[in-house]
Write a protein that holds these residues in place. Structure first.
Motif, PDB file in Angstrom:
ATOM      1  N   LEU A  25       0.816  -1.211   0.000  1.00 29.83           N
ATOM      2  CA  LEU A  25       0.000   0.000   0.000  1.00 29.83           C
ATOM      3  C   LEU A  25       0.850   1.262   0.000  1.00 29.83           C
ATOM      4  O   LEU A  25       0.536   2.238  -0.680  1.00 29.83           O
ATOM      5  N   SER A  26       1.956   1.238   0.749  1.00 30.38           N
ATOM      6  CA  SER A  26       2.818   2.427   0.785  1.00 30.38           C
ATOM      7  C   SER A  26       3.474   2.678  -0.561  1.00 30.38           C
ATOM      8  O   SER A  26       3.580   3.815  -1.021  1.00 30.38           O
ATOM      9  N   ALA A  27       3.910   1.591  -1.229  1.00 25.44           N
ATOM     10  CA  ALA A  27       4.532   1.756  -2.552  1.00 25.44           C
ATOM     11  C   ALA A  27       3.498   2.188  -3.577  1.00 25.44           C
ATOM     12  O   ALA A  27       3.789   2.994  -4.476  1.00 25.44           O
ATOM     13  N   ALA A  28       2.276   1.686  -3.441  1.00 21.26           N
ATOM     14  CA  ALA A  28       1.233   2.046  -4.399  1.00 21.26           C
ATOM     15  C   ALA A  28       0.884   3.521  -4.321  1.00 21.26           C
ATOM     16  O   ALA A  28       0.580   4.162  -5.341  1.00 21.26           O
ATOM     17  N   GLN A  29       0.940   4.100  -3.139  1.00 18.30           N
ATOM     18  CA  GLN A  29       0.629   5.515  -2.993  1.00 18.30           C
ATOM     19  C   GLN A  29       1.607   6.387  -3.772  1.00 18.30           C
ATOM     20  O   GLN A  29       1.237   7.414  -4.330  1.00 18.30           O
ATOM     21  N   SER A  37      -2.791   3.762 -14.806  1.00 17.85           N
ATOM     22  CA  SER A  37      -2.594   3.672 -16.255  1.00 17.85           C
ATOM     23  C   SER A  37      -2.460   2.224 -16.696  1.00 17.85           C
ATOM     24  O   SER A  37      -3.030   1.807 -17.716  1.00 17.85           O
ATOM     25  N   ARG A  38      -1.703   1.418 -15.951  1.00 26.32           N
ATOM     26  CA  ARG A  38      -1.529   0.012 -16.320  1.00 26.32           C
ATOM     27  C   ARG A  38      -2.842  -0.758 -16.197  1.00 26.32           C
ATOM     28  O   ARG A  38      -3.173  -1.592 -17.045  1.00 26.32           O
ATOM     29  N   ALA A  39      -3.601  -0.465 -15.130  1.00 29.25           N
ATOM     30  CA  ALA A  39      -4.874  -1.146 -14.963  1.00 29.25           C
ATOM     31  C   ALA A  39      -5.834  -0.797 -16.096  1.00 29.25           C
ATOM     32  O   ALA A  39      -6.596  -1.650 -16.567  1.00 29.25           O
ATOM     33  N   ALA A  40      -5.787   0.466 -16.543  1.00 29.55           N
ATOM     34  CA  ALA A  40      -6.658   0.884 -17.639  1.00 29.55           C
ATOM     35  C   ALA A  40      -6.335   0.148 -18.929  1.00 29.55           C
ATOM     36  O   ALA A  40      -7.193  -0.027 -19.800  1.00 29.55           O
ATOM     37  N   LEU A  41      -5.074  -0.306 -19.056  1.00 29.22           N
ATOM     38  CA  LEU A  41      -4.665  -1.054 -20.244  1.00 29.22           C
ATOM     39  C   LEU A  41      -4.983  -2.543 -20.114  1.00 29.22           C
ATOM     40  O   LEU A  41      -4.584  -3.336 -20.973  1.00 29.22           O
ATOM     41  N   GLY A  42      -5.626  -2.937 -19.019  1.00 29.85           N
ATOM     42  CA  GLY A  42      -6.014  -4.329 -18.858  1.00 29.85           C
ATOM     43  C   GLY A  42      -5.074  -5.142 -18.010  1.00 29.85           C
ATOM     44  O   GLY A  42      -5.150  -6.377 -17.997  1.00 29.85           O
ATOM     45  N   GLU A  43      -4.145  -4.480 -17.298  1.00 30.39           N
ATOM     46  CA  GLU A  43      -3.204  -5.194 -16.442  1.00 30.39           C
ATOM     47  C   GLU A  43      -3.649  -5.050 -14.984  1.00 30.39           C
ATOM     48  O   GLU A  43      -3.472  -3.983 -14.390  1.00 30.39           O
ATOM     49  N   PRO A  44      -4.233  -6.052 -14.375  1.00 30.12           N
ATOM     50  CA  PRO A  44      -4.638  -5.948 -12.962  1.00 30.12           C
ATOM     51  C   PRO A  44      -3.444  -5.614 -12.079  1.00 30.12           C
ATOM     52  O   PRO A  44      -2.358  -6.182 -12.235  1.00 30.12           O
ATOM     53  N   GLN A  45      -3.644  -4.703 -11.134  1.00 30.46           N
ATOM     54  CA  GLN A  45      -2.601  -4.278 -10.208  1.00 30.46           C
ATOM     55  C   GLN A  45      -3.051  -4.658  -8.792  1.00 30.46           C
ATOM     56  O   GLN A  45      -4.024  -4.112  -8.264  1.00 30.46           O
ATOM     57  N   VAL A  46      -2.334  -5.600  -8.185  1.00 30.04           N
ATOM     58  CA  VAL A  46      -2.732  -6.143  -6.886  1.00 30.04           C
ATOM     59  C   VAL A  46      -2.111  -5.308  -5.766  1.00 30.04           C
ATOM     60  O   VAL A  46      -0.910  -4.997  -5.794  1.00 30.04           O
ATOM     61  N   LEU A  47      -2.912  -4.926  -4.781  1.00 29.36           N
ATOM     62  CA  LEU A  47      -2.446  -4.146  -3.638  1.00 29.36           C
ATOM     63  C   LEU A  47      -2.292  -5.075  -2.433  1.00 29.36           C
ATOM     64  O   LEU A  47      -3.166  -5.908  -2.157  1.00 29.36           O
ATOM     65  N   LEU A  48      -1.182  -4.920  -1.714  1.00 31.07           N
ATOM     66  CA  LEU A  48      -0.837  -5.813  -0.600  1.00 31.07           C
ATOM     67  C   LEU A  48      -0.787  -5.041   0.698  1.00 31.07           C
ATOM     68  O   LEU A  48      -0.318  -3.900   0.745  1.00 31.07           O
ATOM     69  N   ARG A  49      -1.253  -5.687   1.760  1.00 28.98           N
ATOM     70  CA  ARG A  49      -0.963  -5.218   3.117  1.00 28.98           C
ATOM     71  C   ARG A  49       0.054  -6.180   3.682  1.00 28.98           C
ATOM     72  O   ARG A  49      -0.262  -7.302   4.009  1.00 28.98           O
ATOM     73  N   GLY A  50       1.322  -5.715   3.727  1.00 32.39           N
ATOM     74  CA  GLY A  50       2.412  -6.647   4.025  1.00 32.39           C
ATOM     75  C   GLY A  50       2.621  -7.530   2.812  1.00 32.39           C
ATOM     76  O   GLY A  50       2.987  -7.061   1.747  1.00 32.39           O
TER      77      GLY A  50
END
Length: 806
Positions: A25-29, A37-50
């Protein structure tokens, strides 16, 4: 194209985060725009807690459908590198070497995990292991749910760790009333009617703060539990109560759906790396085999209603042990059977802490202690109470004088040894001696509380005044609390730290009270250890010292010394000597170097104008009626049989050689010295002596406050933790002062022996025991309450030597 932040059930394939781009989550922020942008192109972006997936960024439209190839989603890069949209090979699984596993095991934190809080069961089952599914199997009315409740109470209420309690059957109100009944001893049927006593109401209000989350939602499924758990911050345990063997249309966790549910719960345990415990209301071995848990606890009623058998088994190892518990259904709990509590959590913790040494992964223990600890591990696993009882005394004898490595495993073992021997009624002085090259980790408030619990001293009696406190002004505290380094208020009974700072500041030698942090990991500071005190821990070889169980007036079980003197000693009694104020008395004239120590290397002879630390050969000492003049220093020589000592011990050895008690002065192989001064602490000594004279007769709180502040000031000369912002950091000053106290203590006892008195025991810096005619203490001691004076007491051979407020 827009994107949405979706829960994992919108795109279940994201639970295996290794197959998709994933970010904490910290890196995603920091890079959120790029992720969108990547998700809009069809690439799922997974968010992690730890390391746990908690959400996924998806295009706001048709959701990509994962195929059997996890990299088949357009544009996804697998763990093996870039993947062509037209040719996508399966990503190879990531492999770990045995070295990786060993490194993880050796470098990981000490094992921790929930326990049931039932000594007999914990001694066999141990801690619930992260990443594993444990099943509690019991037929209805046997009490399987109560074991789930026991581990919940112990984890949430005692350890204060967060628990997710998934209730499939009982309601939240049921769970609350069961917990309240177990905690207060109130009858569960009465509590179900809502009739609470004032005490129970107060406990109920306190339970509001417990870190316990209850999911009693309708249609509770294993999948729902798995989706909820990642959102519980600081989750330490998942309890599922219960899996029902017979089918029920209103309970998804029942009937033929249990096999699938157990697989989901096992996956949850591995994914979140937390222990999951599920209660199942059957002991049918066929069904239990299908559920395939990592650990299985099976409850079976016995012919005696007050006993329930619990069989503990692991999938790969079979049955580990069998214990018996006492059901207390009226109060919704199990208890240990009186007199059959087993070795308890303290023995289990000691066995776990010793494993790294008994397995050979860590070294630094004497062979005899390693063998004893290995025998203890075997006894714990076998639930062999008789052997454990025998090993307790052996551990106290072998571990008491041993210095354990100041590493994480060493500190854990030291704490476990103290706890075990205190539990068994033993007194142990296991000490941990720091290496200046190895910084100590930060200590939590809970750890500090544990560390401050003092073991009963092995020393001779006479060590306490009427208040029950040790009379020596260093009261034995090993821990400095936050704020101890601050000057006392102006109205303090005895502002010891302020006086010590003023004493050092007024010196014309411009002392250096603090060595810079960046210099502390270098010689000579890394050469300084607590062993330099040279304290004697000695008993005459012809006497017999026995540790005897004793129950103090407050009900605490302890062990006390009983000394038996042989007939060859003649008629007499034991004279117990307790020296007053050994440490502040040593401050009157302790030789040390106020400025920095310089490397002066090998020396042909000791230079009295210098002070510091010296590497010497251990001199031969053939007398059996006195301990070695270097005390416990001789127990830990280097490979060449040499030890580092401070100036007081060098001066002591010179005098002994000059008087003909040593053949020669030991050779100095290396040294770090500076210009000597013996009066640096003298103003502090004078102020301390004056304050003691005024306060010792008054006693009570003022005298206790005086001793506490005095102890804090002297310990601040060498604080062990970086976070302790002391006005001092001079290991050589601290150890020179303590060594001076040891030398004086030894010298007075030696003069008594030379006058013909028989020394029986000499320990620490203030305790001596002689064999003398009745009411005749050695004339070398002055009786009184002042510094350097002593208290004395006479007892007969074979009598129990009581201590403090026994």
């Amino acid at each position: 194209m827009s994107v949405v932040l979706a829960p994992l059930d919108r795109f279940p394939a994201a639970r295996n985060s290794v197959d998709f781009s994933s970010y904490t989550l910290s890196a995603a922020q920091k890079d959120f725009g790029e992720l969108v942008s990547r998700a809009a192109l069809g690439e799922p972006q997974v968010l992690l807690r730890g390391s746990t997936p908690v959400a996924v960024l998806l295009p706001d439209g048709p959701i990509p459908s994962p195929s059997s190839d996890p990299t088949a989603v357009a544009g996804v890069v697998g763990a093996g590198g870039a993947v062509s949209p037209s040719t996508r090979d399966r990503v190879p699984r990531r492999l770990a070497t045995l070295g990786d596993a060993i490194g993880t095991a050796l470098n990981s934190a000490p094992p921790s995990g929930p326990m049931f809080g039932l000594s007999a069961l914990d001694s066999v089952a141990g801690r619930l292991q992260a990443g594993k599914l444990t099943l509690v199997a019991a037929d209805p009315s046997v009490g399987g749910s109560l074991l789930g409740l026991a581990v919940t109470r112990n984890t949430a209420l005692v350890d204060r760790h967060r628990v997710l309690y998934a209730a499939s059957g009982p309601s939240a109100d049921d769970i609350f009333r069961r917990i309240l009944s177990a905690e207060t001893g109130g009858e569960y049927p009465r509590l179900k009617q809502g009739r609470l006593t004032p005490h129970e109401q107060e406990v109920a209000r306190q339970l509001r703060q417990a870190p316990l989350m209850i999911d009693e939602g309708s249609n509770l499924t294993a999948e729902a539990i798995a989706e909820t758990a990642p959102y519980v911050d600081g989750l330490a345990l998942v309890v599922v109560d219960r899996l029902q063997a017979t089918h029920s249309s209103r309970l998804p966790l029942s009937g033929d759906r249990l096999t699938g549910a157990s697989q989901v719960l096992a996956t949850l345990a591995r994914t979140l790396h937390v222990p999951v415990l599920a209660v199942v209301d059957t002991s049918d071995p066929t069904l239990l085999g299908l559920l395939d848990a990592d650990v299985l606890l099976t409850l079976t009623p016995t012919d005696t209603p007050s006993r329930v058998q619990v069989t503990v088994a692991e999938r790969d190892f079979g049955t580990l042990g069998v214990v018996y518990l006492q059901p207390d259904l009226l109060h919704a709990r199990f208890t240990d059977i009186p007199g059959n509590q087993g070795p308890g959590p303290v023995a289990v913790e000691l066995a776990d802490a010793a494993l790294v040494y008994t397995s050979g992964a860590e070294r630094g223990l004497p062979a005899s202690l390693t063998h004893t600890l290995d025998a203890l591990r075997t006894a714990v696993l076998a639930d062999d109470h008789e052997t454990l009882a025998e090993l307790t005394t052996a551990l106290a004898d072998e571990a008491g004088p041993v210095s354990l490595p100041d590493t994480a495993p060493g500190r854990r073992l030291a704490a476990a040894l103290r706890a075990f021997c205190q539990w068994a009624g033993e007194a142990i002085n296991t000490a941990v001696y720091p290496k200046a090259t190895e910084p100590r980790p930060e200590t939590s408030a809970q750890d500090a509380e544990i560390t401050e619990v003092r073991a009963d001293r092995q020393a001779a009696p006479g060590q306490a005044d009427e208040s029950g406190e040790p009379d020596d002004e260093e009261d034995g505290r090993d821990v400095l609390k936050p704020g101890d380094e601050e000057d006392e208020p102006k109205d303090a009974v005895f502002p010891a730290l302020r006086i010590l700072k003023e004493a050092v500041a007024r010196s014309k030698m411009h002392p250096v009270p603090v060595i810079r942090t960046e210099e502390r990991d270098n010689d000579p500071w890394t050469l300084c250890t607590e062993r330099m005190d040279g304290e004697p821990r000695w008993a005459h070889p012809d006497i017999t010292v026995t540790r005897v169980p004793y129950i103090r007036q407050n009900g605490k079980r302890v062990r006390r010394d009983r000394i038996d003197v042989p007939d060859s000693f003649g008629d007499g009694v034991l004279c117990l000597i307790d020296r007053n104020g050994s440490y502040p008395s040593a401050c009157s004239a302790v030789p040390l170097a106020p400025n920095k120590l310089l490397h002066t290397g090998p020396l042909d002879a000791f230079d009295k104008s210098q002070a510091g630390i010296y590497l010497i050969d251990i001199p031969a000492w053939t007398r059996t009626d006195m301990p070695h003049p270097l005390g416990r220093l001789i127990d830990n020589p280097d490979e060449q049989g040499r030890v580092w000592v401070t100036t007081p011990h060098i001066k002591q050895l010179e005098k002994l050689a000059r008087d003909g008690h040593l053949e020669a002065v030991p050779r100095i192989h290396d040294s770090w010295t500076g210009k000597a001064n013996e009066s640096l602490f003298k103003p502090f000594y004078q102020a301390t002596q004056k304050a003691r004279t005024e306060l010792v007769d008054a006693g009570g709180a003022p005298y206790k406050a005086y001793k506490t502040r005095l102890s804090i000031a002297l310990r601040l000369l060498w604080p062990k933790r970086p976070e302790q912002k002391s006005p001092f950091w001079r290991p050589d000053w601290r150890m020179s002062m303590v060594a001076e106290a040891s030398v004086r203590h030894w010298a007075v006892a030696f003069r008594s022996v030379l006058e013909g008195h028989t020394l029986v025991a000499l320990r620490n810096v203030d305790q001596a025991i002689f064999w003398t005619p009745p009411d005749t203490p050695p004339s070398t001691y002055r009786i009184g309450t002042g510094f350097g004076e002593v208290k004395r007491k006479f007892i007969h051979s074979g009598e129990l030597i009581l201590e403090g407020d026994d």
